[in-house]
Design a protein around this motif. Structure first.
Motif, PDB file in Angstrom:
ATOM      1  N   ALA A  48       0.831  -1.203   0.000  1.00  0.00           N
ATOM      2  CA  ALA A  48       0.000   0.000   0.000  1.00  0.00           C
ATOM      3  C   ALA A  48       0.868   1.257   0.000  1.00  0.00           C
ATOM      4  O   ALA A  48       0.550   2.250  -0.670  1.00  0.00           O
ATOM      5  N   THR A 104       2.188   1.742  -3.480  1.00  0.00           N
ATOM      6  CA  THR A 104       1.109   2.219  -4.363  1.00  0.00           C
ATOM      7  C   THR A 104       0.812   3.690  -4.112  1.00  0.00           C
ATOM      8  O   THR A 104       0.602   4.457  -5.055  1.00  0.00           O
ATOM      9  N   LYS A 105       0.818   4.115  -2.845  1.00  0.00           N
ATOM     10  CA  LYS A 105       0.588   5.524  -2.530  1.00  0.00           C
ATOM     11  C   LYS A 105       1.700   6.396  -3.104  1.00  0.00           C
ATOM     12  O   LYS A 105       1.449   7.472  -3.641  1.00  0.00           O
ATOM     13  N   ASP A 119       1.169   9.479  -5.702  1.00  0.00           N
ATOM     14  CA  ASP A 119       1.671  10.841  -5.447  1.00  0.00           C
ATOM     15  C   ASP A 119       2.571  11.313  -6.581  1.00  0.00           C
ATOM     16  O   ASP A 119       2.482  12.457  -7.028  1.00  0.00           O
ATOM     17  N   ASP A 141       6.670  11.397   0.918  1.00  0.00           N
ATOM     18  CA  ASP A 141       6.427  10.006   0.547  1.00  0.00           C
ATOM     19  C   ASP A 141       5.884   9.253   1.773  1.00  0.00           C
ATOM     20  O   ASP A 141       5.879   9.789   2.879  1.00  0.00           O
ATOM     21  N   PRO A 142       5.395   8.045   1.599  1.00  0.00           N
ATOM     22  CA  PRO A 142       4.788   7.318   2.723  1.00  0.00           C
ATOM     23  C   PRO A 142       5.730   7.071   3.899  1.00  0.00           C
ATOM     24  O   PRO A 142       5.284   6.762   4.998  1.00  0.00           O
TER      25      PRO A 142
END
Length: 163
Positions: A60, A63-64, A68, A121-122
């Motif tokens: 996930a 993918t995020k 972005d 970023d995540p």
């Protein structure tokens, strides 16, 4: 006869005053063994859930990051449509939020910018930009989970041009 029967019935249904009443023994709460069994079952269930959920979280996050980067790439294209060029490497992604100082025609810059704010970023780090990019005018990328260039699997760099 009627009186005798009534007195017998009332004596038989009425509790005796001579005999002490027995109250049933009450068992409140749980034993230590019962509590330990429940704790072990909860621990096993939590382990199964964690084993199945943690890999999904890594996927996930990747993918995020790709989503972005795709949004930032679209904002770069809108910037180019308005200003006839991409931001320079020194302006970086900040040029999408506020007009850079070196614009030849500042009136062409979109009021409010091209994105409201730059996402991280995540993993909590800023997205990077390379001008020129490996295969085009620019590359927007994340350094992945490890925060260092290169890497494999979850630690690999994430570029927008990759599918």
């Amino acid at each position: 006869m009627r009186k005798i029967l009534l007195s017998l019935l009332t004596d038989w249904t009425r509790p005796s005053r001579d005999k002490p009443k027995r109250t049933p023994k009450r068992e409140d709460g749980f034993t230590l063994v019962e509590l330990m069994v429940v704790i072990v079952i909860i621990g096993l269930l939590a382990t199964v859930v964690l084993i199945n959920v943690l890999p999904s979280q890594d996927q996930a996050m990747t993918t995020k990051a790709r989503a972005d980067i795709a949004t930032l790439e679209q904002a770069m294209e809108m910037y180019k449509l308005d200003n006839f060029t991409y931001p320079t490497g020194t302006d970086g992604l900040q040029a999408l939020v506020a007009a850079p100082a070196g614009l030849t025609q500042p009136a062409r810059y979109r009021p409010g910018g091209y994105v409201k704010n730059l996402p991280n970023d995540p993993w909590g780090r800023a997205y990077q930009i390379a001008v020129p990019g490996k295969s085009g005018d620019f590359d927007i990328y994340s350094l992945g989970a490890d925060g260092a260039p290169g890497g494999e699997e979850d630690d690999a760099d994430i570029y927008g041009s990759e599918s």
